[in-house]
Design a protein around this motif. Structure first.
Motif, PDB file in Angstrom:
ATOM      1  N   MET A  84       0.140   5.071  -5.596  1.00 13.80           N
ATOM      2  CA  MET A  84      -0.924   4.349  -4.887  1.00 13.80           C
ATOM      3  C   MET A  84      -0.744   2.859  -5.077  1.00 13.80           C
ATOM      4  O   MET A  84      -0.564   2.376  -6.200  1.00 13.80           O
ATOM      5  CB  MET A  84      -2.304   4.770  -5.413  1.00 13.80           C
ATOM      6  CG  MET A  84      -3.466   4.077  -4.709  1.00 13.80           C
ATOM      7  SD  MET A  84      -5.065   4.560  -5.435  1.00 13.80           S
ATOM      8  CE  MET A  84      -4.979   3.740  -7.055  1.00 13.80           C
ATOM      9  N   GLY A  85      -0.792   2.114  -3.973  1.00 10.75           N
ATOM     10  CA  GLY A  85      -0.729   0.669  -4.046  1.00 10.75           C
ATOM     11  C   GLY A  85      -2.109   0.064  -4.260  1.00 10.75           C
ATOM     12  O   GLY A  85      -3.131   0.737  -4.127  1.00 10.75           O
ATOM     13  N   GLU A  86      -2.131  -1.204  -4.588  1.00 17.84           N
ATOM     14  CA  GLU A  86      -3.412  -1.859  -4.841  1.00 17.84           C
ATOM     15  C   GLU A  86      -4.252  -2.028  -3.581  1.00 17.84           C
ATOM     16  O   GLU A  86      -5.448  -2.321  -3.663  1.00 17.84           O
ATOM     17  CB  GLU A  86      -3.179  -3.202  -5.536  1.00 17.84           C
ATOM     18  CG  GLU A  86      -2.590  -3.012  -6.931  1.00 17.84           C
ATOM     19  CD  GLU A  86      -2.521  -4.293  -7.750  1.00 17.84           C
ATOM     20  OE1 GLU A  86      -3.033  -5.329  -7.274  1.00 17.84           O
ATOM     21  OE2 GLU A  86      -1.963  -4.243  -8.847  1.00 17.84           O
ATOM     22  N   ASP A  87      -3.636  -1.825  -2.414  1.00 18.96           N
ATOM     23  CA  ASP A  87      -4.391  -1.836  -1.161  1.00 18.96           C
ATOM     24  C   ASP A  87      -4.875  -0.440  -0.779  1.00 18.96           C
ATOM     25  O   ASP A  87      -5.477  -0.249   0.278  1.00 18.96           O
ATOM     26  CB  ASP A  87      -3.545  -2.410  -0.030  1.00 18.96           C
ATOM     27  CG  ASP A  87      -2.266  -1.604   0.221  1.00 18.96           C
ATOM     28  OD1 ASP A  87      -1.976  -0.666  -0.560  1.00 18.96           O
ATOM     29  OD2 ASP A  87      -1.550  -1.916   1.196  1.00 18.96           O
ATOM     30  N   GLY A  88      -4.603   0.547  -1.651  1.00 17.13           N
ATOM     31  CA  GLY A  88      -5.035   1.902  -1.381  1.00 17.13           C
ATOM     32  C   GLY A  88      -4.078   2.701  -0.524  1.00 17.13           C
ATOM     33  O   GLY A  88      -4.419   3.805  -0.089  1.00 17.13           O
ATOM     34  N   HIS A  89      -2.869   2.191  -0.284  1.00  8.21           N
ATOM     35  CA  HIS A  89      -1.913   2.994   0.480  1.00  8.21           C
ATOM     36  C   HIS A  89      -1.270   4.041  -0.430  1.00  8.21           C
ATOM     37  O   HIS A  89      -1.220   3.883  -1.651  1.00  8.21           O
ATOM     38  CB  HIS A  89      -0.848   2.114   1.146  1.00  8.21           C
ATOM     39  CG  HIS A  89       0.307   1.736   0.266  1.00  8.21           C
ATOM     40  ND1 HIS A  89       0.361   0.557  -0.460  1.00  8.21           N
ATOM     41  CD2 HIS A  89       1.476   2.386  -0.013  1.00  8.21           C
ATOM     42  CE1 HIS A  89       1.493   0.490  -1.133  1.00  8.21           C
ATOM     43  NE2 HIS A  89       2.191   1.594  -0.885  1.00  8.21           N
ATOM     44  N   THR A  90      -0.804   5.111   0.173  1.00 11.06           N
ATOM     45  CA  THR A  90      -0.023   6.117  -0.543  1.00 11.06           C
ATOM     46  C   THR A  90       1.075   6.579   0.387  1.00 11.06           C
ATOM     47  O   THR A  90       0.927   6.518   1.619  1.00 11.06           O
ATOM     48  CB  THR A  90      -0.895   7.295  -1.012  1.00 11.06           C
ATOM     49  OG1 THR A  90      -0.135   8.103  -1.927  1.00 11.06           O
ATOM     50  CG2 THR A  90      -1.380   8.148   0.145  1.00 11.06           C
ATOM     51  N   ALA A  91       2.207   7.036  -0.173  1.00  8.56           N
ATOM     52  CA  ALA A  91       3.417   7.216   0.613  1.00  8.56           C
ATOM     53  C   ALA A  91       3.633   5.899   1.363  1.00  8.56           C
ATOM     54  O   ALA A  91       3.486   4.831   0.765  1.00  8.56           O
ATOM     55  CB  ALA A  91       3.317   8.428   1.514  1.00  8.56           C
ATOM     56  N   SER A  92       3.944   5.934   2.657  1.00  8.90           N
ATOM     57  CA  SER A  92       3.960   4.682   3.428  1.00  8.90           C
ATOM     58  C   SER A  92       2.859   4.683   4.471  1.00  8.90           C
ATOM     59  O   SER A  92       3.013   4.182   5.585  1.00  8.90           O
ATOM     60  CB  SER A  92       5.325   4.456   4.077  1.00  8.90           C
ATOM     61  OG  SER A  92       6.247   3.910   3.149  1.00  8.90           O
ATOM     62  N   LEU A  93       1.723   5.239   4.093  1.00  7.57           N
ATOM     63  CA  LEU A  93       0.539   5.222   4.945  1.00  7.57           C
ATOM     64  C   LEU A  93      -0.290   4.001   4.559  1.00  7.57           C
ATOM     65  O   LEU A  93      -1.138   4.041   3.674  1.00  7.57           O
ATOM     66  CB  LEU A  93      -0.243   6.524   4.777  1.00  7.57           C
ATOM     67  CG  LEU A  93       0.568   7.795   5.075  1.00  7.57           C
ATOM     68  CD1 LEU A  93      -0.255   9.044   4.780  1.00  7.57           C
ATOM     69  CD2 LEU A  93       1.061   7.801   6.523  1.00  7.57           C
ATOM     70  N   PHE A  94       0.015   2.892   5.215  1.00 10.60           N
ATOM     71  CA  PHE A  94      -0.576   1.590   4.887  1.00 10.60           C
ATOM     72  C   PHE A  94      -1.805   1.309   5.742  1.00 10.60           C
ATOM     73  O   PHE A  94      -1.798   1.571   6.958  1.00 10.60           O
ATOM     74  CB  PHE A  94       0.438   0.472   5.131  1.00 10.60           C
ATOM     75  CG  PHE A  94       1.527   0.368   4.112  1.00 10.60           C
ATOM     76  CD1 PHE A  94       1.405  -0.498   3.029  1.00 10.60           C
ATOM     77  CD2 PHE A  94       2.687   1.117   4.233  1.00 10.60           C
ATOM     78  CE1 PHE A  94       2.417  -0.616   2.100  1.00 10.60           C
ATOM     79  CE2 PHE A  94       3.709   1.012   3.302  1.00 10.60           C
ATOM     80  CZ  PHE A  94       3.571   0.142   2.234  1.00 10.60           C
ATOM     81  N   PRO A  95      -2.845   0.710   5.156  1.00 12.95           N
ATOM     82  CA  PRO A  95      -4.011   0.349   5.958  1.00 12.95           C
ATOM     83  C   PRO A  95      -3.693  -0.708   7.017  1.00 12.95           C
ATOM     84  O   PRO A  95      -4.408  -0.810   8.016  1.00 12.95           O
ATOM     85  CB  PRO A  95      -5.018  -0.177   4.924  1.00 12.95           C
ATOM     86  CG  PRO A  95      -4.202  -0.545   3.730  1.00 12.95           C
ATOM     87  CD  PRO A  95      -3.035   0.384   3.723  1.00 12.95           C
ATOM     88  N   CYS A  96      -2.615  -1.457   6.815  1.00 13.10           N
ATOM     89  CA  CYS A  96      -2.262  -2.523   7.757  1.00 13.10           C
ATOM     90  C   CYS A  96      -1.448  -2.031   8.940  1.00 13.10           C
ATOM     91  O   CYS A  96      -1.194  -2.790   9.882  1.00 13.10           O
ATOM     92  CB  CYS A  96      -1.453  -3.596   7.026  1.00 13.10           C
ATOM     93  SG  CYS A  96       0.185  -3.006   6.478  1.00 13.10           S
TER      94      CYS A  96
END
Length: 228
Positions: free
Chosen positions: A131-143
């Motif tokens: 989990m990234g600090e932006d809440g993404h997981t795998a390469s499912l990015f909010p951006c």
């Protein structure tokens, strides 16, 4: 969601490795093969080293990634390179690996071929997410413009073009990642606990995609967390 907290990453990795080894053993005994999905980055490297020296019938294990950057496996930022150089070593060198990358210049051009690689793959036995600090997981990015598709499609994988991270990506979809007997979220560091708490405090997965996993009504995600 169940949170398992450890005082150190060493303690976490010891416990986590035991859980994964038991899952793999059980899968081989029950179905003669085990399927394991891992994530890249710095967090799982010590776990990979531990697993690579474990006595298992690795020839009956298939390993793949939750996502990868659209790079040659010779590039330093390739998750495939990490897995092959750290996990698929020693005794684990006998495992089969499924790549998420093709020779195509663009990830979109390789999407169908990657999906076809998973056409005959049954339910995974364990998926390890980060989990990234932006809440993404795998390469499912909010951006990314592809997020809605990644959270809704039934296809196995999709090309992703994040705007806040480098490189095109190929990511397994939410539906394919959750088609697993066990789903883990591997976190190290106090900051990640803050992000986890933020993810659990609201429900919109468009803002924090990890919510689609942590708050899924039919999936009990096991969070493996160490403060350092």
């Amino acid at each position: 969601m169940q949170l398992h907290q450890f005082a150190s990453s060493t303690e976490l990795n010891t416990d986590f490795a035991k859980r994964l080894i038991a899952i793999v053993h059980q899968a081989i005994e029950a179905r003669d093969h085990a399927y394991l999905v891992v994530s890249g980055g710095r967090t799982p490297q010590a776990l990979f080293e531990h697993l690579s020296s474990t006595d298992l019938d690795w020839s009956k294990v298939t390993i793949t990634l939750a996502d990868d950057r659209w790079l040659s496996s010779s590039e330093k930022d390739s998750n495939e390179r990490l897995v092959k150089s750290v996990l698929l070593q020693n005794k684990a060198a006998a495992a089969r690996f499924i790549s998420l990358v093709t020779a195509d210049e663009k990830a979109e051009a390789g999407e169908l071929a990657v999906c076809q690689r998973f056409a005959e793959i049954p339910t995974f036995d364990a998926v390890i997410l980060g989990m990234g600090e932006d809440g993404h997981t795998a390469s499912l990015f909010p951006c990314s413009a592809e997020l809605a598709k990644g959270l809704s499609t039934e296809q196995a994988a999709l090309a992703v073009n994040p705007t806040t991270a480098p490189y095109q990506r190929m990511s397994l979809s939410q539906s394919r990642l959750l088609n697993s007997r066990h789903v883990f979220l591997h976190l190290v560091g106090g900051n990640k606990l803050n992000v986890l708490n933020q993810a659990m405090a609201a429900a919109d997965p468009q803002q924090m995609p990890i919510r689609a996993f942590l708050q899924h009504p039919c999936v009990d995600v096991q969070v493996m967390f160490a403060t350092e």
